[in-house]
Design a protein around this motif. Structure first.
Motif, PDB file in Angstrom:
ATOM      1  N   PHE A   1      -6.729  10.042   7.917  1.00 28.76           N
ATOM      2  CA  PHE A   1      -7.768   9.091   7.287  1.00 28.76           C
ATOM      3  C   PHE A   1      -8.828   8.635   8.395  1.00 28.76           C
ATOM      4  O   PHE A   1     -10.003   8.719   7.825  1.00 28.76           O
ATOM      5  CB  PHE A   1      -7.013   7.827   6.557  1.00 28.76           C
TER       6      PHE A   1
ATOM      7  N   TYR B   1      -7.032   2.860   0.216  1.00 28.20           N
ATOM      8  CA  TYR B   1      -6.513   4.017   0.223  1.00 28.20           C
ATOM      9  C   TYR B   1      -4.878   4.094   0.592  1.00 28.20           C
ATOM     10  O   TYR B   1      -4.042   5.000   0.049  1.00 28.20           O
ATOM     11  CB  TYR B   1      -7.179   4.835   1.439  1.00 28.20           C
TER      12      TYR B   1
ATOM     13  N   LEU C   1     -11.149  10.713  -1.728  1.00 24.64           N
ATOM     14  CA  LEU C   1     -11.792   9.623  -0.824  1.00 24.64           C
ATOM     15  C   LEU C   1     -13.244   9.901  -0.792  1.00 24.64           C
ATOM     16  O   LEU C   1     -14.163   9.169  -0.876  1.00 24.64           O
ATOM     17  CB  LEU C   1     -11.208   9.500   0.486  1.00 24.64           C
TER      18      LEU C   1
ATOM     19  N   PHE D   1      -9.355   5.690  -7.387  1.00 24.62           N
ATOM     20  CA  PHE D   1      -8.218   6.460  -6.757  1.00 24.62           C
ATOM     21  C   PHE D   1      -7.062   6.486  -8.040  1.00 24.62           C
ATOM     22  O   PHE D   1      -6.506   7.282  -8.213  1.00 24.62           O
ATOM     23  CB  PHE D   1      -7.812   5.590  -5.791  1.00 24.62           C
TER      24      PHE D   1
END
Length: 638
Positions: A218, A249, A260, A297
């Protein structure tokens, strides 16, 4: 009075990081520094650096395994392109959808010679011919020989599980680079999706010397995605809220960097619609970003659907009131809200409709987005806000502001000042809600009676807002208005009031038809083209009555007389308008109330024709046959 939506904390479970068997001797590249323990992929990075530094053919490939979108490709490319590893000459090939070895060869050549990706380089057949053409060289080598002499240090084969060739065949092809040509090879795959597991395992033992399970990268990916944002204002906003994005996230357990990046792009489109005064409000931008990222998401991982974004506040509020009773399972939006303690999924900074447009449909309406923000608590002052909106936004307003708005809304209700249908319905729903809370001294049944009296008053004074053009008069879809869900919309009391309003609007619409019909009669006498546009389905905006049986309110005798007073050319145009109005069976559908009227007009016109000269008689009867008899299902006697 104000009931807060209580968020439940969500504890994310840590995940273990797994490696695999090793066959090479220890090296400094494999030694892990304590400072690197925060990076779950540091051991993979160390090993790949070691692998790339090998001076002799390693005779095995390295496999990087992990689910789609986790960032495996990004991770490998960041290592290969790192100056610390000498930036080895390499070829990257995606096997996605490739069906033959020729196509793999072509993909290798495209990676070796980017010129082949240009619009002018149309590869048909073997790519060697294209290389010869663009490099002005004569090539007599076989494909494999040319690849071997190209001096490439490393081959990266991505999307192994998505290659259309049999898995043992493609693995055999890759093995040729490793075993026979002595090349270094990195394979990127999601082993869980490989179809022929048995055939794969058989050749895997021979080809793969080291397997690593990649974890989400990430931080590195986020830095890269942020740096690639071209709009400086969007980039600054993302950087300022990077910790919030990271929290969302990881709370989501998304593990998909492509999603993302897509969400960052979506936010960029929304952010570009805003004015500087919006962007300057840091709290508003944080709330906007939290709402967009969390819902995006949740939608993309399949935990929420488009329908879950509708009536967010109502669903969250209602369940928060009832959850102690355990009568019903929590709605999915409530579960999602519990997953993100730092995000307010009930936020009205963007309406439900706007969120659906942006996240689901990919549609961005600049004016609507600005309007949504201007109505939010970040930019709307109570002094400028309609009283019903302040009551609706009670969860974001001070208690004294809400109390004052309730008093003002009740005053306006008593004086029948709400005349816009959507606002009326909001007020009706809010009054039912307030009665349910005990915030006004009325029972819900008393509120129902007062709302019906309100509707009757407007009806008797012809003050009801009539349906918009072609709006269905049989059933309202008004469970929301102006981007906000209507309170109590799922209750029997609200439905009773809504249906009563529906009935009265229908009645008033029918009552206005004689007036409209007179207007249409005047149109026919003065501008037959406008008459046609208003009563027929055309591409003009004037066709507001094409499916409403307003002509049935006209006296057939008066209509016939006006028609016969027209110039013959205009008579023909008017009758052609009737033919167009009734075609395709409309006279037995939405215009069925006009059948008797049309039949009477036909009868009167034929009766009038019998008093005409032979020529005029034939012309008028032909027009009647064309314009009315076919629609009425009458066989002409001529």
């Amino acid at each position: 009075m104000l009931v807060a939506i209580v968020k439940e904390t969500y504890m994310q479970q840590g995940k273990t990081v797994s490696g695999s068997e090793g066959i090479l001797p220890e090296s400094n590249h494999c030694i892990r520094d304590r400072s690197a323990t925060m990076n779950p992929n540091q051991h993979i990075k160390d090993f790949l650096s070691y692998y790339l530094s090998f001076q002799v053919p390693p005779q095995f490939a390295v496999l990087l395994d992990g689910p789609w979108g986790i960032g495996k490709t990004f991770f490998v490319k960041s290592i290969v392109n790192s100056p610390s590893n000498g930036e080895p000459k390499h070829v990257y090939v995606s096997l996605y959808g490739l069906t033959s070895f020729d196509e793999i060869d072509d993909a290798i050549f495209r990676s070796m010679y980017p010129v082949l990706e240009s619009k002018g380089a149309k590869i048909g057949g073997r790519a060697l011919k294209t290389i010869g053409k663009y490099l002005n060289i004569e090539i007599d080598l076989k494909t494999k020989e040319f690849i071997n002499r190209a001096g490439t240090d490393l081959y990266i084969f991505d999307d192994l599980e998505r290659c259309e060739l049999p898995i043992n065949a493609v693995m055999g092809y890759i093995n040729g680079f490793v075993e026979h040509d002595g090349r270094k090879v990195i394979i990127i795959a999601n082993e869980a999706e490989i179809k022929d597991a048995e055939g794969y395992r058989r050749i895997r033992e021979k080809l793969i010397g080291k397997t690593f399970h990649v974890q989400s990268v990430f931080n590195d990916a986020m830095d890269s995605f942020t740096d690639s944002i071209q709009n400086a204002l969007v980039r600054s906003a993302v950087q300022a809220n990077s910790s919030l994005i990271s929290d969302i996230y990881h709370k989501c357990e998304l593990n998909n960097l492509r999603v993302l990046q897509q969400t960052i792009w979506d936010f960029g489109r929304v952010h570009s619609c805003l004015e500087d005064r919006h962007r300057a409000n840091d709290k508003a931008m944080a709330e906007l970003m939290g709402l967009l990222f969390a819902l995006s998401f949740e939608i993309k991982v399949g935990r929420l659907t488009c329908d879950d974004l509708k009536d967010r506040f109502s669903n969250l509020f209602v369940y928060s009131m009832k959850r102690e009773s355990h009568e019903v399972p929590p709605p999915r939006i409530y579960v999602a809200n519990s997953r993100y303690p730092t995000v307010n999924l009930a936020s009205t900074i963007l309406s439900d409709e706007t969120l659906v447009n942006v996240i689901v449909r990919g549609f961005v309406d600049k004016d609507q987005i600005r309007e949504d923000l201007d109505r939010s608590s970040f930019f709307m002052t109570v002094a400028r806000e309609p009283s019903w909106r302040t009551v609706w936004n009670a969860h974001e307003r001070k208690e004294e502001e809400v109390n004052g708005a309730i008093a003002e809304m009740e005053r306006a209700f008593t004086n029948h000042e709400f005349v816009v249908t959507g606002e009326m319905l909001h007020v009706f729903g809010l009054r039912l809600w307030l009665a349910n809370l005990g915030a006004i001294s009325r029972s819900k049944r008393e509120v129902v009676g007062e709302c019906k009296d309100y509707i009757d008053f407007l009806y008797s004074n012809r003050g009801l807002e009539l349906p918009s053009k072609h709006e269905s008069l049989t059933r309202f879809s008004f469970d929301s208005y102006d981007g906000l869900a209507i309170h109590q919309a799922d209750t029997s009391e609200y439905r009773e009031v809504r249906d009563y309003l529906d009935e009265k609007r229908r009645d008033q619409d029918v009552e206005r038809r004689p007036e409209i019909a007179e207007q249409l009669l005047a149109n026919m006498a003065n501008d037959v083209s406008l008459f046609t546009r208003r009563i027929c389905l055309t591409n003009h905006d004037d066709n507001e009555f094409y499916d409403i049986p307003v002509l049935a309110s006209l006296d057939p005798q008066r209509f016939t007389e006006k028609l016969l007073d027209l110039h013959p050319q205009e008579q023909r145009a008017a009758i052609f308008a009737l033919q167009l109005r009734y075609e395709r069976g409309r006279i037995d559908g939405e215009l069925a109330a006009e059948r008797e009227w049309a039949a009477k007009v036909r009868e009167l016109l034929l009766d009038a024709s019998n008093r005409m000269t032979p020529v005029s008689k034939v012309i008028l009867q032909a027009l009647v046959a064309f314009g009315l008899e076919e629609a009425l299902g009458i066989q002409s006697k001529s």
